[in-house]
Design an enzyme around this catalytic site. Structure first.
Site, PDB file in Angstrom:
ATOM      1  N   THR A   1     -11.908   7.146  16.734  1.00 48.13           N
ATOM      2  CA  THR A   1     -11.839   5.415  16.630  1.00 48.13           C
ATOM      3  C   THR A   1     -11.815   5.065  15.380  1.00 48.13           C
ATOM      4  OG1 THR A   1     -11.294   2.849  17.150  1.00 48.13           O
ATOM      5  CG2 THR A   1     -12.813   4.275  18.054  1.00 48.13           C
TER       6      THR A   1
ATOM      7  N   CYS B   1     -14.130  -6.596  10.787  1.00 49.61           N
ATOM      8  CA  CYS B   1     -14.385  -5.223  10.962  1.00 49.61           C
ATOM      9  C   CYS B   1     -15.949  -4.892  11.297  1.00 49.61           C
ATOM     10  CB  CYS B   1     -13.639  -4.536  10.384  1.00 49.61           C
ATOM     11  SG  CYS B   1     -11.974  -4.928  10.403  1.00 49.61           S
TER      12      CYS B   1
ATOM     13  N   SER C   1     -12.222   1.716  14.708  1.00 41.77           N
ATOM     14  CA  SER C   1     -12.356   0.236  15.096  1.00 41.77           C
ATOM     15  C   SER C   1     -13.813  -0.133  15.729  1.00 41.77           C
ATOM     16  CB  SER C   1     -11.587  -0.216  15.665  1.00 41.77           C
ATOM     17  OG  SER C   1     -11.421  -1.766  16.742  1.00 41.77           O
ATOM     18  N   LEU C   2     -14.536  -1.090  15.745  1.00 42.40           N
ATOM     19  CA  LEU C   2     -15.615  -1.101  16.248  1.00 42.40           C
ATOM     20  C   LEU C   2     -15.143  -2.109  17.631  1.00 42.40           C
ATOM     21  CD1 LEU C   2     -18.356  -2.542  13.830  1.00 42.40           C
ATOM     22  CD2 LEU C   2     -18.690  -0.286  15.830  1.00 42.40           C
ATOM     23  N   ARG C   3     -14.448  -2.789  18.146  1.00 41.48           N
ATOM     24  CA  ARG C   3     -13.670  -3.602  18.682  1.00 41.48           C
ATOM     25  C   ARG C   3     -13.050  -2.129  20.450  1.00 41.48           C
ATOM     26  NH1 ARG C   3      -9.051  -4.202  20.001  1.00 41.48           N
ATOM     27  NH2 ARG C   3      -7.892  -2.407  18.342  1.00 41.48           N
ATOM     28  N   ARG C   4     -12.429  -1.119  19.189  1.00 38.78           N
ATOM     29  CA  ARG C   4     -11.668  -0.555  20.399  1.00 38.78           C
ATOM     30  C   ARG C   4     -13.383   0.399  21.416  1.00 38.78           C
ATOM     31  NH1 ARG C   4      -7.367   1.483  16.087  1.00 38.78           N
ATOM     32  NH2 ARG C   4      -5.602  -0.056  16.654  1.00 38.78           N
TER      33      ARG C   4
ATOM     34  N   LYS D   1      -3.588  -7.873  11.373  1.00 38.67           N
ATOM     35  CA  LYS D   1      -4.904  -7.416  12.146  1.00 38.67           C
ATOM     36  C   LYS D   1      -5.752  -7.404  10.564  1.00 38.67           C
ATOM     37  CE  LYS D   1      -3.573  -2.865  13.470  1.00 38.67           C
ATOM     38  NZ  LYS D   1      -4.892  -1.805  11.957  1.00 38.67           N
ATOM     39  N   ASP D   2      -5.482  -6.406   9.520  1.00 40.59           N
ATOM     40  CA  ASP D   2      -5.994  -6.524   7.888  1.00 40.59           C
ATOM     41  C   ASP D   2      -6.089  -7.462   7.721  1.00 40.59           C
ATOM     42  OD1 ASP D   2      -5.916  -4.124   8.372  1.00 40.59           O
ATOM     43  OD2 ASP D   2      -3.684  -3.601   7.775  1.00 40.59           O
TER      44      ASP D   2
ATOM     45  N   SER E   1       0.470   4.163   1.989  1.00 46.12           N
ATOM     46  CA  SER E   1       0.735   4.396   3.416  1.00 46.12           C
ATOM     47  C   SER E   1       1.927   5.173   3.779  1.00 46.12           C
ATOM     48  CB  SER E   1      -0.197   4.409   3.943  1.00 46.12           C
ATOM     49  OG  SER E   1       0.100   3.010   5.001  1.00 46.12           O
TER      50      SER E   1
ATOM     51  N   ARG F   1       0.892  -1.400   0.410  1.00 48.43           N
ATOM     52  CA  ARG F   1      -0.052   0.196   0.038  1.00 48.43           C
ATOM     53  C   ARG F   1       0.750   1.255   0.098  1.00 48.43           C
ATOM     54  NH1 ARG F   1      -3.160  -0.267   5.282  1.00 48.43           N
ATOM     55  NH2 ARG F   1      -4.592   1.290   4.359  1.00 48.43           N
TER      56      ARG F   1
ATOM     57  N   ARG G   1     -10.843   7.454   9.908  1.00 52.58           N
ATOM     58  CA  ARG G   1     -10.424   7.454   9.176  1.00 52.58           C
ATOM     59  C   ARG G   1      -9.503   7.895   8.831  1.00 52.58           C
ATOM     60  NH1 ARG G   1     -12.374   3.351   5.835  1.00 52.58           N
ATOM     61  NH2 ARG G   1     -10.189   3.605   5.277  1.00 52.58           N
ATOM     62  N   GLY G   2      -8.188   7.213   7.390  1.00 51.72           N
ATOM     63  CA  GLY G   2      -6.694   7.293   6.903  1.00 51.72           C
ATOM     64  C   GLY G   2      -5.578   7.481   8.394  1.00 51.72           C
ATOM     65  N   ASN G   3      -4.914   7.394   7.203  1.00 55.58           N
ATOM     66  CA  ASN G   3      -3.650   6.570   8.211  1.00 55.58           C
ATOM     67  C   ASN G   3      -3.254   7.580   9.385  1.00 55.58           C
ATOM     68  OD1 ASN G   3      -2.071   9.353   7.284  1.00 55.58           O
ATOM     69  ND2 ASN G   3      -2.330   8.457   4.933  1.00 55.58           N
TER      70      ASN G   3
END
Length: 313
Positions: free
Chosen positions: A129, A244, A131-134, A85-86, A11, A9, A151-153
């Site tokens: 964040t 996710c 992330s739904l987990r976070r 994790k991706d 980034s 990628r 979102r974003g890097n």
């Protein structure tokens, strides 16, 4: 000399990770008398193009790897460096994880504008964040906070924090570690408070199954201790068909640090998006796949399936 084309990628973090892996592989190749040269091929993924919608609404896991995997299957690239994790729990036919290098810090961390910890943030503080987990676990710990999507890097998220859009953001410590930005961290969130994403802190080096020459080099780079703990976490994820789109996490720790075998403890979590319910379960075992399945089954017995079904909509 073998030329190895590495897909990445665009980034800063992805290119940094890829560069670090290439440097390690060049060293290993030289030590073992292998003549190789690396070339980086940049690829834009769907996850990179869609920045105005949360990951859970646009497909979740696989968003950052599908185009790269297709390039590998087509023969345009030979390998890719992914944040584990991706990666979805199942890989396309013909591809494999050739190496899982040594894991760095798996924890999440909080970065706040005013240097306040999670406990010190005032009621109503805006915490970003993607992330739904976070967000699920943060809402459970501090229901008075405003958990908002970002979102974003890494650099753009830090920029949004600095500009005042958020009072704090939560990121994976591993990304900051690899970028050399650990001085930005306000607080590390212990796994006992916020269970990490499956595979967080580790990398997956993906290649074609039929590329015997490259697989031989990657085998030298594999860290058995990391590979076995990540295998347990990914078995758990696969058993619950998580991604996710649902708040799910897992963290495995070997009882003997650095050992390739022996027993490990796996803790898994499933939660409701609003943090109203957080289910956790831990088990100890020496077979990573069986351990992942056992923790998943234990959470199902607590009602995880209903939570996951509702989260998926």
């Amino acid at each position: 000399m073998r030329k190895i084309v590495v897909g990445s990628r665009q980034s800063a973090l992805a290119l940094t990770q890829t560069g670090q892996v290439i440097a390690d592989l060049e060293r290993l190749a030289a030590e073992h008398g292998m003549e190789v040269a690396f070339e980086v091929h940049k690829i834009i993924t769907k996850g990179d193009r869609i920045l105005d919608v949360t990951l859970s609404k646009v497909g979740g896991k696989g968003l950052f790897v599908k185009e790269i995997e297709q390039a590998m299957l087509d023969g345009r690239i030979d390998m890719a460096v992914h944040s584990m994790k991706d990666m979805p729990s199942e890989l396309p036919e013909g591809l494999m994880n050739g190496a899982v290098p040594r894991r760095v810090d798996p924890r999440d961390c909080l970065i706040s504008r005013d240097g306040l910890t999670l406990e010190q943030l005032p009621s109503g503080a805006r915490v970003g964040t993607s992330s739904l987990r976070r967000s699920s676990q943060l809402a459970s710990l501090r229901p008075d906070l405003r958990i908002e999507p970002v979102r974003g890097n890494i650099d753009s998220r830090l920029g949004k924090l600095a500009s005042g859009e958020y009072d704090a953001i939560v990121l994976a410590a591993a990304g900051l570690h690899r970028m050399g930005w650990l001085d930005r961290v306000t607080e590390y969130l212990a796994p006992s408070l916020c269970i990490p994403a499956v595979g967080q802190g580790s990398l997956g080096i993906e290649c074609r199954q039929d590329d015997a020459e490259l697989r031989k080099l990657l085998a030298l780079y594999n860290d058995p201790a990391t590979a076995v703990t990540v295998e347990a976490e990914r078995a758990f994820l696969g058993a619950l068909n998580g991604g996710c789109q649902v708040p799910i996490g897992a963290h495995a720790v070997l009882e003997k640090t650095g050992a390739a075998g022996g027993s490990m403890t796996l803790t898994g979590m499933v939660g409701t998006p609003n943090g109203g319910t957080i289910l956790r379960e831990s088990r100890i075992g020496d077979d990573p796949v069986r351990l992942g399945l056992e923790v998943a089954a234990a959470l199902r017995a607590q009602g995880a399936e209903a939570i996951l079904a509702e989260a998926r909509g």
